[in-house]
Enzyme design. Structure first.
Site, mmCIF file in Angstrom:
data_model
loop_
_atom_site.group_PDB
_atom_site.id
_atom_site.type_symbol
_atom_site.label_atom_id
_atom_site.label_comp_id
_atom_site.label_asym_id
_atom_site.label_seq_id
_atom_site.Cartn_x
_atom_site.Cartn_y
_atom_site.Cartn_z
ATOM 1 N N GLU A 150 0.809 -1.225 0.000
ATOM 2 C CA GLU A 150 0.000 0.000 0.000
ATOM 3 C C GLU A 150 0.841 1.274 0.000
ATOM 4 O O GLU A 150 0.683 2.137 0.859
ATOM 5 C CB GLU A 150 -0.978 -0.034 1.192
ATOM 6 C CG GLU A 150 -1.896 -1.256 1.133
ATOM 7 C CD GLU A 150 -2.767 -1.461 2.364
ATOM 8 O OE1 GLU A 150 -2.738 -0.623 3.280
ATOM 9 O OE2 GLU A 150 -3.485 -2.475 2.400
ATOM 10 N N ASN A 193 2.206 -5.097 -3.063
ATOM 11 C CA ASN A 193 0.811 -5.481 -2.836
ATOM 12 C C ASN A 193 -0.020 -4.231 -2.535
ATOM 13 O O ASN A 193 0.435 -3.349 -1.799
ATOM 14 C CB ASN A 193 0.800 -6.442 -1.628
ATOM 15 C CG ASN A 193 -0.518 -7.126 -1.392
ATOM 16 O OD1 ASN A 193 -1.102 -7.693 -2.307
ATOM 17 N ND2 ASN A 193 -0.990 -7.098 -0.144
ATOM 18 N N HIS A 230 -10.186 -6.399 -2.634
ATOM 19 C CA HIS A 230 -11.306 -6.178 -1.701
ATOM 20 C C HIS A 230 -12.405 -5.498 -2.523
ATOM 21 O O HIS A 230 -12.361 -4.292 -2.761
ATOM 22 C CB HIS A 230 -10.860 -5.298 -0.525
ATOM 23 C CG HIS A 230 -9.850 -5.969 0.346
ATOM 24 N ND1 HIS A 230 -10.145 -7.085 1.093
ATOM 25 C CD2 HIS A 230 -8.547 -5.704 0.563
ATOM 26 C CE1 HIS A 230 -9.060 -7.474 1.753
ATOM 27 N NE2 HIS A 230 -8.073 -6.656 1.446
ATOM 28 N N GLU A 258 -6.009 -10.910 -1.515
ATOM 29 C CA GLU A 258 -6.868 -10.718 -0.330
ATOM 30 C C GLU A 258 -8.340 -10.670 -0.733
ATOM 31 O O GLU A 258 -9.122 -9.865 -0.225
ATOM 32 C CB GLU A 258 -6.486 -9.415 0.398
ATOM 33 C CG GLU A 258 -5.021 -9.344 0.794
ATOM 34 C CD GLU A 258 -4.646 -8.085 1.559
ATOM 35 O OE1 GLU A 258 -5.539 -7.365 2.041
ATOM 36 O OE2 GLU A 258 -3.437 -7.820 1.677
ATOM 37 N N ASP A 260 -12.094 -10.607 -1.172
ATOM 38 C CA ASP A 260 -13.423 -10.725 -0.558
ATOM 39 C C ASP A 260 -14.352 -9.784 -1.318
ATOM 40 O O ASP A 260 -13.896 -8.851 -1.975
ATOM 41 C CB ASP A 260 -13.437 -10.474 0.965
ATOM 42 C CG ASP A 260 -12.740 -9.210 1.405
ATOM 43 O OD1 ASP A 260 -12.645 -8.255 0.617
ATOM 44 O OD2 ASP A 260 -12.284 -9.167 2.571
HETATM 45 O O1 G3I Z 1 -5.050 -8.277 18.763
HETATM 46 C C1 G3I Z 1 -5.948 -7.269 19.263
HETATM 47 C C2 G3I Z 1 -6.654 -7.755 20.487
HETATM 48 O O2 G3I Z 1 -5.704 -7.972 21.512
HETATM 49 C C3 G3I Z 1 -7.702 -6.710 20.904
HETATM 50 O O3 G3I Z 1 -8.449 -7.195 21.985
HETATM 51 C C4 G3I Z 1 -8.638 -6.411 19.760
HETATM 52 C C5 G3I Z 1 -9.652 -5.313 20.105
HETATM 53 O O4 G3I Z 1 -9.987 -4.539 18.995
HETATM 54 O O5 G3I Z 1 -7.886 -5.979 18.656
HETATM 55 C C6 G3I Z 1 -6.972 -6.952 18.204
HETATM 56 O O6 G3I Z 1 -6.271 -6.450 17.072
HETATM 57 C C7 G3I Z 1 -7.015 -6.357 15.879
HETATM 58 C C8 G3I Z 1 -6.306 -7.196 14.831
HETATM 59 O O7 G3I Z 1 -6.929 -7.037 13.580
HETATM 60 C C9 G3I Z 1 -6.289 -8.689 15.171
HETATM 61 O O8 G3I Z 1 -7.578 -9.169 15.240
HETATM 62 C C10 G3I Z 1 -7.074 -4.921 15.450
HETATM 63 O O9 G3I Z 1 -7.881 -4.172 16.354
HETATM 64 C C11 G3I Z 1 -7.647 -4.795 14.073
HETATM 65 O O10 G3I Z 1 -7.486 -3.458 13.612
HETATM 66 C C12 G3I Z 1 -6.880 -5.707 13.121
HETATM 67 O O11 G3I Z 1 -7.490 -5.602 11.859
HETATM 68 C C13 G3I Z 1 -6.766 -6.134 10.784
HETATM 69 C C14 G3I Z 1 -6.507 -5.061 9.747
HETATM 70 O O12 G3I Z 1 -5.820 -5.615 8.638
HETATM 71 C C15 G3I Z 1 -5.662 -3.909 10.291
HETATM 72 O O13 G3I Z 1 -5.338 -3.017 9.286
HETATM 73 C C16 G3I Z 1 -7.578 -7.243 10.148
HETATM 74 O O14 G3I Z 1 -7.705 -8.335 11.068
HETATM 75 C C17 G3I Z 1 -6.934 -7.714 8.855
HETATM 76 O O15 G3I Z 1 -7.811 -8.562 8.168
HETATM 77 C C18 G3I Z 1 -6.640 -6.524 7.963
HETATM 78 O O16 G3I Z 1 -5.989 -6.963 6.805
HETATM 79 C C19 G3I Z 1 -5.596 -5.965 5.871
HETATM 80 C C20 G3I Z 1 -4.322 -6.466 5.199
HETATM 81 O O17 G3I Z 1 -3.354 -6.759 6.166
HETATM 82 C C21 G3I Z 1 -3.804 -5.442 4.187
HETATM 83 N N1 G3I Z 1 -4.835 -5.084 3.243
HETATM 84 C C22 G3I Z 1 -6.107 -4.661 3.802
HETATM 85 C C23 G3I Z 1 -6.645 -5.714 4.776
HETATM 86 C C24 G3I Z 1 -8.004 -5.316 5.308
HETATM 87 O O18 G3I Z 1 -7.929 -4.157 6.091
#
Ligand code: G3I
Length: 347
Positions: A150, A193, A230, A258, A260
């Protein structure tokens, strides 16, 4: 609709899912000479239905969060590989390849990287250390790496990350990241990516194309472009195949990294049927291009998808619903993977 269960709607949309009768997607994909991958969250591995589908259907795994900078190096030079190791072990157990995700990225970056005051020299050293440690640790266990993620804004201008602001341009920190990664793996294909590259955003897609062209011309070891994909229901770009071909013409592989396809809630049988056609169209676009090497779904089930957390009125983007019923999307993928046409041998 409000009170209908997901499974009831699915029955209306698709009387008998192919899921029960077809060979697993991984077998169908292999026969077409592509891989089929899935993003896996460490926290979901205790869910038996989740792991059952993961093992049965996929031959390629991306850790959804556990190889990102904030997870691997949350403090300077303090490295945490246990969660990444768990993904590698799970993948090995089912003979799946692993895509590392991701090294140089502005998001889910360790806070210390964003808050420090950098010179170009000491940020170079920090990037090199992170990549040396991470790529070196996993070395040839991984077959692909999203080296940079990105790097452009949606209008195609450089993303205003700490990396861009410190280096003053995109190309230098991107080149540095690829060259460092190459030193520590002989096997992994190295990718740039991004999202919104699939055809709907010409400025961003062009900016990435020009950057990859420049890097290739300089001999930078870049092997692939990842189109995150996405997407939105009913809005798969009609020029997606042409976009894949355009990137491939640079002499790189292309992967949909990725995938969806989300929809406004509540979902309906009609939207789910459209989504099935959309998944089919995306798979067909990849299958039509020799250098489109594989497709990764950004999760298994709507139960754990990232989408409602970011787009609160949207969801239902994945192939299995919250109760693990296969949706028409599964049948759409099967249709694409079982048509007679074979993947072109050359472009
Ligand atoms: O691990 C913490 C946990 O301890 C806490 O209790 C909880 C409360 O919100 O948060 C948890 O972390 C979260 C993490 O995912 C793991 O689940 C974060 O808040 C959350 O922001 C994070 O989101 C991820 C996101 O990237 C962040 O940008 C998504 O799971 C993940 O699917 C998403 O993936 C990204 C790719 O890496 C790059 N391209 C876009 C894609 C979608 O946003």
């Amino acid at each position: 609709m409000k009170f209908a269960t997901a499974s009831a709607v699915l029955l209306a949309a698709s009387a008998v899912s192919a899921a029960a009768t077809q060979k697993p997607l991984r077998d169908l994909a292999k026969a077409k000479d592509i891989y089929i991958g899935v993003a896996i969250g460490n926290g979901n591995l205790g869910d038996a239905k989740y792991t059952e589908i993961m093992k049965r259907e996929f031959n390629f795994i991306t850790p959804e969060n556990s190889m990102k900078w904030e997870a691997i190096e949350p403090k300077p030079a303090e490295f945490h590989f246990a969660q990444g190791d768990e993904i590698v072990a799970v993948a090995k157990a089912q003979k799946a390849e692993v895509r590392g995700h991701t090294l140089t990225w502005h998001s889910q970056l360790a806070p210390w990287v964003n808050s420090a005051t950098w010179t170009k020299e000491n940020l170079t050293a920090a990037i090199e250390r992170h990549i040396r440690a991470t790529v070196g640790y996993y070395s040839d266990d991984l077959t692909h790496w999203d080296v940079v993620n990105e790097v452009h804004e949606d209008d195609g201008t450089p993303r205003q990350s700490i990396f861009y602001k410190t280096f003053g341009n995109v190309a230098d920190y991107v080149e540095l990241s690829f060259r460092e990664a190459r030193k520590h793996t002989t096997k992994a294909k190295l990718y740039i990516n991004d999202y919104n590259l699939e055809g709907q955003n010409v400025s961003k897609s062009d900016a990435t194309y020009q950057l990859v062209k420049k890097l290739k011309n300089k001999g930078v070891p870049i092997h692939g472009v990842g189109l995150q994909a996405h997407l939105l229901v009913g809005q798969v770009p009609t020029n997606m195949q042409a976009t894949i071909e355009k990137f491939a013409s640079l002499g790189v592989d292309v992967a949909l990294t990725e995938l969806d396809i989300r929809m406004e809630q509540p979902f309906t049988a009609e939207k789910l049927a459209q989504q099935g056609n959309d998944y089919e169209a995306v798979f067909r676009a990849c299958l039509a291009v020799k250098r489109c090497v594989g497709i990764t779904l950004w999760g298994i089930t709507d139960k754990y998808s990232w989408i409602p957390g970011v787009f609160p009125t949207e969801g239902s983007a994945l192939v299995w619903d919250e109760n693990y019923a296969a949706k028409p999307a599964y049948d759409g993928i099967v249709r694409a993977l079982t048509t007679k046409a074979t993947k072109p041998k050359s472009r």
